[in-house]
Design a protein around this motif. Structure first.
Motif, mmCIF file in Angstrom:
data_model
loop_
_atom_site.group_PDB
_atom_site.id
_atom_site.type_symbol
_atom_site.label_atom_id
_atom_site.label_comp_id
_atom_site.label_asym_id
_atom_site.label_seq_id
_atom_site.Cartn_x
_atom_site.Cartn_y
_atom_site.Cartn_z
ATOM 1 N N THR A 62 0.816 -1.225 0.000
ATOM 2 C CA THR A 62 0.000 0.000 0.000
ATOM 3 C C THR A 62 0.847 1.271 0.000
ATOM 4 O O THR A 62 0.426 2.291 -0.522
ATOM 5 N N HIS A 63 2.033 1.233 0.622
ATOM 6 C CA HIS A 63 2.934 2.402 0.633
ATOM 7 C C HIS A 63 4.324 1.962 1.049
ATOM 8 O O HIS A 63 4.522 0.806 1.411
ATOM 9 N N TRP A 64 5.269 2.861 0.992
ATOM 10 C CA TRP A 64 6.682 2.450 1.072
ATOM 11 C C TRP A 64 7.178 2.184 2.489
ATOM 12 O O TRP A 64 8.244 1.586 2.649
ATOM 13 N N HIS A 65 6.484 2.583 3.520
ATOM 14 C CA HIS A 65 7.018 2.462 4.882
ATOM 15 C C HIS A 65 7.511 1.035 5.176
ATOM 16 O O HIS A 65 6.863 0.061 4.794
ATOM 17 N N PRO A 66 8.644 0.934 5.897
ATOM 18 C CA PRO A 66 9.267 -0.373 6.129
ATOM 19 C C PRO A 66 8.356 -1.386 6.838
ATOM 20 O O PRO A 66 8.503 -2.582 6.616
ATOM 21 N N ASP A 67 7.428 -0.935 7.675
ATOM 22 C CA ASP A 67 6.527 -1.902 8.315
ATOM 23 C C ASP A 67 5.405 -2.353 7.363
ATOM 24 O O ASP A 67 4.474 -3.048 7.781
ATOM 25 N N HIS A 68 5.535 -1.966 6.088
ATOM 26 C CA HIS A 68 4.603 -2.435 5.054
ATOM 27 C C HIS A 68 5.318 -3.121 3.896
ATOM 28 O O HIS A 68 4.671 -3.753 3.061
ATOM 29 N N THR A 69 6.635 -2.956 3.825
ATOM 30 C CA THR A 69 7.407 -3.492 2.690
ATOM 31 C C THR A 69 8.621 -4.302 3.149
ATOM 32 O O THR A 69 9.272 -4.936 2.322
ATOM 33 N N GLY A 94 -4.312 0.107 4.276
ATOM 34 C CA GLY A 94 -2.999 0.425 4.830
ATOM 35 C C GLY A 94 -3.096 1.385 5.992
ATOM 36 O O GLY A 94 -3.835 1.150 6.955
ATOM 37 N N ASP A 95 -2.359 2.487 5.899
ATOM 38 C CA ASP A 95 -2.333 3.489 6.969
ATOM 39 C C ASP A 95 -3.090 4.754 6.583
ATOM 40 O O ASP A 95 -2.825 5.833 7.120
ATOM 41 N N SER A 96 -4.025 4.666 5.629
ATOM 42 C CA SER A 96 -4.777 5.874 5.265
ATOM 43 C C SER A 96 -5.912 6.104 6.250
ATOM 44 O O SER A 96 -6.070 7.205 6.790
ATOM 45 N N GLY A 151 -1.523 10.879 1.346
ATOM 46 C CA GLY A 151 -1.623 11.841 2.446
ATOM 47 C C GLY A 151 -0.708 11.419 3.580
ATOM 48 O O GLY A 151 0.125 12.191 4.042
ATOM 49 N N HIS A 152 -0.850 10.173 4.004
ATOM 50 C CA HIS A 152 0.075 9.587 4.995
ATOM 51 C C HIS A 152 1.469 9.511 4.350
ATOM 52 O O HIS A 152 2.452 10.007 4.895
ATOM 53 N N THR A 153 1.552 8.893 3.167
ATOM 54 C CA THR A 153 2.667 9.110 2.245
ATOM 55 C C THR A 153 2.052 9.642 0.957
ATOM 56 O O THR A 153 0.856 9.482 0.733
HETATM 57 ZN ZN LIG Z 1 2.819 3.987 7.204
#
Ligand SMILES: [Zn+2]
Length: 251
Positions: A54-61, A130-132, A111-113
């Motif tokens: 969903t986005h690049w943050h390390p706790d997602h990738t 994700g984190d939206s 928005g979050h990223t």
């Molecule tokens: Zn995030």
């Protein structure tokens, strides 16, 4: 019918495996912990065939590499993920991703990223956000602008109300405390917040949740409500959202 396996990962993330028994395909929705995802898939005798970030943050990738090495899964992700990991298929708003015959529509929820996306499966009535959006909350606005984030939340608001929302963190209890402060006199919110408190006390998860409930109770989705605007200020919903987000960050 799709099978969804949910499990805790890292400190407060949820992992999700989406499995289509007809085709045998399995998608990992984000990858907070690659080894845990592989264990969970193995226990079900599922082979992970795709990763949907969903986005690049390390706790997602962060688990992409381990899962790809073990399974050869195809990585589907927004372009921003290329900052930290290879992507096989870059997707953006309007694109479609298939799991067997099940269709997921890619939504821009930045928005979050800046490049955050969500996967909406209209026929299955699911969205992985994700984190939206969280239960009674939204992600921190790290990279986007209030205008961008409000447009994203408005798109999520416009999904069918019966859509089941899968967000990536168990933040509901802290979010409920802020929501009660932000939107006083909202009876539906008081009931929902009490349910969240009870569930967390019993160690139960508050994810997933129906969008309909958030529409009535989530202060960030209600930034276009005249009462919220009157209380928090702002001539436009994105300004009210910015005020709410700043207050939550300091709460
Ligand atoms: Zn995030």
């Amino acid at each position: 019918m799709l099978e969804i396996h949910q499990f805790p990962c890292l400190t407060d993330n949820y992992g999700f495996l989406l499995h289509d028994p007809d085709s045998g395909e399995t998608a990992a929705i984000d990858t907070p912990d690659g080894e845990e995802y592989l264990r969970q898939a193995q226990a079900r005798q599922w082979r992970i065939t795709a990763i949907w970030n969903t986005h690049w943050h390390p706790d997602h990738t962060g688990g992409n590499a381990a899962i790809v090495a073990a399974t050869g899964a195809t990585v589907v992700a927004p372009a921003e993920v290329e900052r930290i990991a290879p992507v096989d298929r870059i997707v953006a708003s309007g694109d479609m991703v298939m799991l067997g015959k099940h269709e997921a529509q890619v939504m821009d929820v930045g928005g979050h990223t800046k490049g955050h996306i969500a996967y909406h499966l209209p026929v299955d009535g699911l969205a992985f956000v994700g984190d939206s959006l969280f239960a009674l909350g939204c992600g921190r606005m790290f990279e986007g602008t209030p205008q961008q984030f409000w447009a994203s939340l408005a798109r999520l608001k416009s999904l069918p109300a019966e859509t089941t929302i899968y967000c990536a963190h168990e933040y509901s209890l802290a979010n409920a405390r802020f929501a009660l402060h932000a939107d006083q006199g909202n009876d539906a919110l008081v009931i929902y917040a009490r349910e969240i408190e009870d569930k967390r006390e019993r160690g139960e998860w508050t994810v997933p949740f129906p969008l309909a409930r958030e529409l009535a109770t989530n202060p960030f989705l209600r930034a276009d409500d005249p009462e919220m605007a009157a209380h928090w200020g702002g001539d436009a919903p994105h300004e009210t959202l910015a005020a709410l987000r700043a207050a939550k960050d300091a709460f």
